[in-house]
Every structure is written in C-alpha cells, then in structure tokens.
Design a protein around this motif. Sequence first.
Motif, PDB file in Angstrom:
ATOM      1  N   ILE A 278       0.839  -1.203   0.000  1.00  0.00           N
ATOM      2  CA  ILE A 278       0.000   0.000   0.000  1.00  0.00           C
ATOM      3  C   ILE A 278       0.872   1.251   0.000  1.00  0.00           C
ATOM      4  O   ILE A 278       0.603   2.218  -0.733  1.00  0.00           O
ATOM      5  CB  ILE A 278      -0.951  -0.001   1.214  1.00  0.00           C
ATOM      6  N   PHE A 279       1.927   1.247   0.809  1.00  0.00           N
ATOM      7  CA  PHE A 279       2.844   2.387   0.812  1.00  0.00           C
ATOM      8  C   PHE A 279       3.491   2.549  -0.561  1.00  0.00           C
ATOM      9  O   PHE A 279       3.676   3.674  -1.051  1.00  0.00           O
ATOM     10  CB  PHE A 279       3.911   2.206   1.895  1.00  0.00           C
ATOM     11  N   ARG A 280       3.860   1.434  -1.187  1.00  0.00           N
ATOM     12  CA  ARG A 280       4.455   1.510  -2.531  1.00  0.00           C
ATOM     13  C   ARG A 280       3.473   2.140  -3.514  1.00  0.00           C
ATOM     14  O   ARG A 280       3.847   2.997  -4.329  1.00  0.00           O
ATOM     15  CB  ARG A 280       4.845   0.105  -3.003  1.00  0.00           C
ATOM     16  N   LEU A 281       2.208   1.731  -3.448  1.00  0.00           N
ATOM     17  CA  LEU A 281       1.189   2.282  -4.339  1.00  0.00           C
ATOM     18  C   LEU A 281       1.027   3.787  -4.127  1.00  0.00           C
ATOM     19  O   LEU A 281       1.008   4.570  -5.088  1.00  0.00           O
ATOM     20  CB  LEU A 281      -0.137   1.562  -4.099  1.00  0.00           C
ATOM     21  N   LEU A 282       0.912   4.201  -2.866  1.00  0.00           N
ATOM     22  CA  LEU A 282       0.727   5.622  -2.562  1.00  0.00           C
ATOM     23  C   LEU A 282       1.959   6.442  -2.938  1.00  0.00           C
ATOM     24  O   LEU A 282       1.842   7.530  -3.517  1.00  0.00           O
ATOM     25  CB  LEU A 282       0.408   5.789  -1.075  1.00  0.00           C
ATOM     26  N   ASN A 283       3.145   5.938  -2.611  1.00  0.00           N
ATOM     27  CA  ASN A 283       4.372   6.656  -2.959  1.00  0.00           C
ATOM     28  C   ASN A 283       4.515   6.818  -4.468  1.00  0.00           C
ATOM     29  O   ASN A 283       4.901   7.886  -4.959  1.00  0.00           O
ATOM     30  CB  ASN A 283       5.592   5.911  -2.409  1.00  0.00           C
ATOM     31  N   THR A 284       4.202   5.747  -5.209  1.00  0.00           N
ATOM     32  CA  THR A 284       4.308   5.800  -6.669  1.00  0.00           C
ATOM     33  C   THR A 284       3.351   6.834  -7.245  1.00  0.00           C
ATOM     34  O   THR A 284       3.723   7.628  -8.120  1.00  0.00           O
ATOM     35  CB  THR A 284       4.011   4.413  -7.266  1.00  0.00           C
ATOM     36  N   ALA A 285       2.118   6.832  -6.759  1.00  0.00           N
ATOM     37  CA  ALA A 285       1.118   7.762  -7.282  1.00  0.00           C
ATOM     38  C   ALA A 285       1.493   9.211  -6.979  1.00  0.00           C
ATOM     39  O   ALA A 285       1.462  10.078  -7.868  1.00  0.00           O
ATOM     40  CB  ALA A 285      -0.254   7.432  -6.696  1.00  0.00           C
ATOM     41  N   PHE A 286       1.845   9.495  -5.721  1.00  0.00           N
ATOM     42  CA  PHE A 286       2.247  10.862  -5.375  1.00  0.00           C
ATOM     43  C   PHE A 286       3.502  11.271  -6.141  1.00  0.00           C
ATOM     44  O   PHE A 286       3.611  12.404  -6.631  1.00  0.00           O
ATOM     45  CB  PHE A 286       2.491  10.977  -3.868  1.00  0.00           C
ATOM     46  N   GLY A 287       4.465  10.352  -6.252  1.00  0.00           N
ATOM     47  CA  GLY A 287       5.699  10.674  -6.955  1.00  0.00           C
ATOM     48  C   GLY A 287       5.468  10.998  -8.416  1.00  0.00           C
ATOM     49  O   GLY A 287       5.994  11.986  -8.941  1.00  0.00           O
ATOM     50  N   GLY A 308       0.129  -0.982 -10.175  1.00  0.00           N
ATOM     51  CA  GLY A 308      -0.880  -1.151  -9.140  1.00  0.00           C
ATOM     52  C   GLY A 308      -0.646  -2.354  -8.255  1.00  0.00           C
ATOM     53  O   GLY A 308       0.430  -2.961  -8.233  1.00  0.00           O
ATOM     54  N   LEU A 309      -1.702  -2.723  -7.505  1.00  0.00           N
ATOM     55  CA  LEU A 309      -1.610  -3.830  -6.557  1.00  0.00           C
ATOM     56  C   LEU A 309      -1.813  -5.183  -7.215  1.00  0.00           C
ATOM     57  O   LEU A 309      -1.363  -6.201  -6.687  1.00  0.00           O
ATOM     58  CB  LEU A 309      -2.654  -3.643  -5.444  1.00  0.00           C
TER      59      LEU A 309
END
Length: 527
Positions: A278-287, A308-309
Amino acid sequence: MAGGAREVLTLQLGHFAGFVGAHWWNQQDAALREAADAKETPGELCPDVLYRAGRTLHGQETYTPRLILMDLKGSLNSLKQEGGLYRDKQLDAAIAWQGKLTTHKEEPHPTTNPYLQDLLSAEGAPSRDGIWRTRSVPNGKGPAPLTTATSPKPLMPTESSIRVWSDFLRVSLHPRSVCMIQKYNHDGEACRLEAFGQGERVLQEPGYLEELEDRLHFFVEECDYLQGFQVLCDLHDGFSGVGAKAAELLQDEYSGRGIIAWGLLPGPYALGEPRRNIFRLLNTAFGLARLSAHSSLVCPLSLGGSLGLRPEPPVRFPQLHYDVVTAGATIPFPLVPSQSLPDTLVQLGGATPWTPLSACGDPSGTHCFAQSVVLRGLDRACHTSQHAPGRPLPSPLHACSTGEEVLALYLQQQQPRARSSAHLLLAPCKVAPPYPRLFSRLRQQGLVPDAAPTGPAVDSIPVLGALCSSSSWNRTLGDLAQELSTLDLRRWASFLDAGVERDDFQELLQELHGLAQCYRAGDGLEA
C-alpha cells in the motif's frame, strides 16, 4: 572545462536508483575506455555532457561524473562519502600539534569487493584506497594508459558479495557528489524513509536543503552551456517525496532548463506484505503526479508488469537469463550475422519491436503520439541491404540508402500518425564486468548466432531503445486512480501521519484523472 558541450547534471535519489545508476555509470565508463583505446573515435557521443574534468592535489587530471546522489545512513559500504580521489594520505598523516595526543580508534572501514578491486587494479584506475592508477580518457584527458604483459581475467561478482550498489561501482566520484541523509537508516526496521511525506520533509529542513543547493551551485556554476538535469529517483519509498521536492527546486531555481525524471521501481513484489505494498502504491502515485508537475518529461522504469496492486507477469527477454526479482536487463537487437537491418525489421513484422519497461502492460491496441528511437551497436555494413542489381526487393526498407532512412521508414510504417525521430549510433552498449553475465546464447558482439555460440563471452550488445508517448498511459493512470479510490485511508493513518493530508489525497486523485485524460487515443498529434 566542457568546451562547447551542452552539459547535463544528474541527480540520483535513493538506493534502488543507486543500483540503476551504478550500472549506468559503469557503462559510460566502459564506453570512455573504448573510445580512448580506439584508433578512430566515431565522435558520435560527447562524454563532456555527463562528465567534468578536474585536477587532484598532485596535479593529476581527473574525469568524474557530474553527479549528485542522495542515500541513507549505512548505505555506502566501502565507498567513502568524501571519496578518495582528491585526498592526500601523506598530508592526512602529518600532525602539526606537538602536545599530548589521544587516540580514538575507528571501526575498520569495509573493504572493497575482491572482484571490484581486481578490476580497478588491472585496468589502471583510481582505487578507493587513495592510490592513483592512471588511465587514459577521451579527448586527450589523462596520461597514456598503463600496459602490462598480461591482463588477468577479472573476477565476477557473486550474489553474496553484493550488499549495496557501491559494491560494484567502478567509477570514482567527486567529493561533492555524495550527500547522506543521516536521520534515516538504510538497514533495520527503525527510522526508515518509507513514506512520500517523509521525503518531502527532508528537503524542507534547512540543513539538507542548503546542502543540496550548495552542491547544485558547485556543479552548475562551472558549466558553460547547461542544458538541464536528469533525475533518477526511487518511486516506491520515501525518496519519491525527495525527488518531487528536488524537481520543484530545480524548476524554481533553473527555469528554462530541461528536467527529465526517471521514476524507478523494483521488479515484482511479494503479495504477503500489505503495508509495504500500500505504501508503494501511494508513494508511486504521489511521486508520478508531483514529478509530472515539475519536470519536462517523466518516464517510470520497472521490470514489474504493473504499477498497481494487481500482480502482472514480469518483463522477460528471449535472449536473456536472469532472476526477474533482482536483476535489471537490456534487450539485444535480434540481428543474426548473415542479415541486414532491413531483413531483421521485416522479420519483426507488425509487432512492436521493443519490450515495454514502464509497467504499462501490453502495448497492443494503443496509439502512439510521439516517439524517439535510438538503435546502436550495428556495424555500418549491416545498415542497408546488399541485394544484387536487377533482383526484386523484398520490401521498401531494402531500397533505402542509409540506416537512418531504414529506421525512419520502418517507424513511419508502424505508427503512421506518430511524430517520430530516429537515430543510429555505431557504438554498442558495453556489458563487460562488473555487468553481470546474463547473456548466455549470444556471440561476443551480442549478435544472435545461427548455431550454439563458441568463443569469448559477450562484451557488448546492439540495442534498440525508445521513448514513447502513447495512449497506454490513459489506461495505466486511470487504473492507478481507481485502485487508490478504493483504499480506506483510516487503515493507513501512518502514511498520512508522515506528512500527507486527506485533502492532498483527494487532489492526487484529480491530478491522476487529469493526466490520464491527456493520453486519450483521440487526442494525439496529427502527422
């Protein structure tokens, strides 16, 4: 120092970016050695764009990457933060104080990997122990190379010998290149840089911000014709926030200069780690969203099949044998010795000739708006067809008089509505040690053999690479926004506590939907 070159300053942010960067700089270094040893240098690549000339305390000329890298405490291993290139051990040993001395013994510094030390010693290079071993560089920089009666076969790295990216970095760095973030640890579970908000806060602290600005000014002010910056940035962890703030700083301080950002993601991930995923998904999207706002061009790179997941099949190449979980790879252009470039392109047919590396899924059925394609490493004799006069030509490609015309016509046939640029370079991509031996079924120069290959191991490969703007991003960004919208943020309050507000999350969803609309198939550029 760089003459008429249009310089580029590289920023390398994060530990995975360190691995990618180490391979990339090693390849640049191999190309420099090839150019220095060649009797006739093609002159198609200008190393001054990426490298800077300098001089040690002993007057020895140096040639080091124009690079700023940031990583966490404990991530360097044998690489010293200040480097050993400009140190004078005799001066370090001289003690001016004549009074009472107290000795404080430091923990032994990790030793360089045996295979890397072997490479540095055999080839004539500045080793990290401070001993200078001369090696020639292009354009007359540096003395003549050392010669020895025998060239020992270099050792090869093993999986157990690689802990961090510096374990196989063969390039010496300038003392101003390495910037360490001491408040976060590379190893262990405590004090980890794992969320986008943490990364943003790093460059909001005056100490780290001033240190980065100081290094930027040092490298930029010595440039004569700075054209811009390239940023290699981890997307999966808190360095996505560091990269976003760094790109914002570059845009504010150096407006008008180009910024190309490479968002890097490790390969396929484990499904049994929900918090990390989940952190990877959020970090990727914000980045991705923030880098897009402050950069001229953003290109994610990953061996995984999806951002995605939902797990997708990882990237694979037919002539390459590697563990897709840990290794990066370059596809060789599938030319056999008896063929020409037109022959090979005709055999490829209507299929996309390259394997996507941006985790955008299957490119079939998507529309390409614009593309820049580079083919390197083919002998000039292979660029065009050698059919005898009077014989019918197999295709229009065989009627072209130059390799550039062949490639341009092929791209026009494949994507007639896309705006394309095509470039051919003679210099191949070097894969000599410490690049891992991943190519087991190719000839020494990377050509696909008619039979089982014999002779020396592969040391270079021809490569076809492309940057494409296509409608695949409409689907990829839309799917990413859809997955994010289903998250229950109350379960992941620790991500918000790291410095991201709920309003920021809603704004992110709007930005992703807006970016996705920019890549609708009907909105392409008309040729």
